[in-house]
Design an enzyme around this catalytic site. Structure first.
Site: not given
Length: 483
Positions: A79-80, A235
């Site tokens: 992520m991110h 995830d």
């Protein structure tokens, strides 16, 4: 057949399941992280595509017939990450990853704007996507001026697979641009970083269709063109789908590179002050909360590098029976910490070292330090209104029964070990691909595995662990003041 693709930090996994959700086969390819400066963490998106090609090639070599029968694809990913594209979808710079802390000043500035916590339900952490774009604007203005689209890592894979700019709610929750309660982009928060909705991908639920496989790739892999690609999930939400952690009160503890204490919720329950993440789940009208520690198995891997021993050798030295905490305490802040401290500058430490503190004492302290970090997340979840009575263990670190015993005793709740099988993010992604392709009821697909074993808190050591946890808690403010 259904294919799950999981883009992790250290590699890409391709997993095939059949209509009965039995694993048919898998392929894997490794990835490296670039750290050009202290606190920086980057990857070249071209390497994600190369790794995906390699993983699918491995799968095709062993299971070509089954791969040809794929009817749906699901995506999961780290992520991110800020993947920046120009108008021609050309990558403008290496992707800034989730564990990159360079944008701590920009994160603090955005977090000081009360709209961010109110709309997103979360602190603006340095690892989130929005402060990364603010950093690029401040430090690489020529790059920022060319940005036409901002994609999360797995959604860059989707662009390659389908030609579509699409994301979904769980991954988008970690950008600091999503109205998490209303499940849509916030124009106000985008404007605060000099962006608008045109810079963002379209949003769908993780169970929805979100593009179709391009004919060129389908021909290369021996698959049918137009196979639907599901929205997928970040995830942790994908792992939750794989583990069946989708109902109220269901929870898991993940011992991966980072550590996550994850709880599913039927309602949106934000509490930013607790430093708990409150995100949309991959399933419609569902949310989740999680406490996140940045260095879980990474802490043990670091000790492996220092000692020249692998993880199994280090943990085997401790024996099979859980020990009372010794005099050495480890703070696992090798990359800073999220829950509960939101501190990108803090770093790890050993305290209580003595002449008799050998390798085994350091290993024990590392395992206990990570267990106590999970206890911090448990307390933060309680503050946010989520009470857990048990958790299921996943991730590579969950192979250590000693570590799970330490976690159960530190948390004061049982830890369930699922029966043998692959229930991680790639499996969850494949389940989402199945749902998108068939329209099946998500709750009937995302069921929990059988429990093979339950590790309960060691009643004889609960008191000693409580004492050690209090000592652990007192150390953070002590070292923060001298760093």
């Amino acid at each position: 057949m259904y294919l799950g693709l999981d883009l992790g930090t250290s590699g890409v996994k391709a997993l095939l399941i059949d209509g009965d959700q039995k694993v048919v086969g898998s392929g894997h390819a490794s990835l490296e992280v670039s750290r050009p400066q202290a606190g920086w963490s980057e990857q070249d998106p071209a390497n994600w595509i190369a790794a995906c090609e390699e993983a699918i090639a491995e799968l095709k070599a062993a299971h070509g017939e089954e791969l040809a029968a794929v009817k749906g694809i699901g995506l999961s990913g780290q992520m991110h990450g800020a993947t920046l594209l120009d108008k021609a979808d050309k990558v403008l710079r290496p992707c800034i990853l989730w564990n990159d802390t360079r944008s701590h000043a920009e994160a603090a500035s955005l977090d000081a704007d009360p709209r961010f916590r109110k709309i997103t339900g979360n602190i603006v952490f340095p690892g989130f996507t929005a402060p990364k774009l603010a950093w690029v604007k401040n430090n690489e203005p020529a790059v920022f001026a060319k940005v036409a689209k901002v994609l999360l890592p797995k959604d860059y894979l989707r662009l390659w697979l389908t030609g579509e700019h699409i994301s979904e709610m769980s991954d988008a929750s970690g950008t600091a641009w999503l109205d998490v309660g209303k499940r849509r982009w916030s124009p106000d928060l985008l404007a605060a970083t000099d962006l608008d909705e045109n810079h963002m991908p379209a949003l769908v639920e993780g169970t929805d269709k979100a593009g179709a496989l391009r004919a060129e790739l389908a021909s290369r892999w021996g698959m049918a063109a137009g196979v639907p690609v599901a929205g997928g999930a970040g995830d942790n939400a994908a792992s939750a789908c794989g583990m069946g952690t989708v109902g109220e009160g269901h929870a898991f503890v993940s011992l991966g590179t980072s550590g996550v204490l994850f709880a599913a919720n039927r309602a949106y329950l934000p509490n930013p002050a607790s430093a708990v993440h409150t995100f949309c789940h991959a399933l419609p009208a569902t949310w989740h909360q999680m406490g996140v520690i940045l260095s879980a198995t990474d802490s043990l891997n670091w000790l492996c590098e220092i000692t020249g021993r692998d993880a199994a050798a280090l943990t085997d030295e401790l024996g099979g029976k859980l020990k009372a905490p010794g005099g050495v305490t480890f703070l696992p802040y090798l990359s800073g910490e999220r829950t509960p401290h939101n501190d990108s500058a803090i770093r790890g430490a050993f305290t209580g070292l003595a002449h008799e503190s050998g390798r085994a004492a350091l290993t024990q302290a590392v395992l206990e330090g990570v267990a106590f970090a999970f206890r911090d997340s448990l307390e933060a979840l309680r503050t946010a209104g989520t009470m857990l009575t048990r958790v299921t263990a996943i991730g590579g670190g969950s192979r250590s029964r000693y570590w799970l015993g330490a976690i159960a005793t530190a948390l004061g709740i049982p830890v369930d070990i699922p029966a043998d099988g692959d229930f991680g993010a790639a499996f969850g992604a494949a389940r989402l691909g199945l749902i998108a392709a068939t329209g099946a009821d998500p709750l009937s697909i995302c069921t929990a595995p059988l429990t093979q074993e339950t590790i309960t808190p060691d009643a004889e050591l609960v008191g000693a662990y409580e004492d050690a946890y209090r000592r652990y808690r007192a150390l953070y403010p002590a070292i923060r003041d001298v760093m």
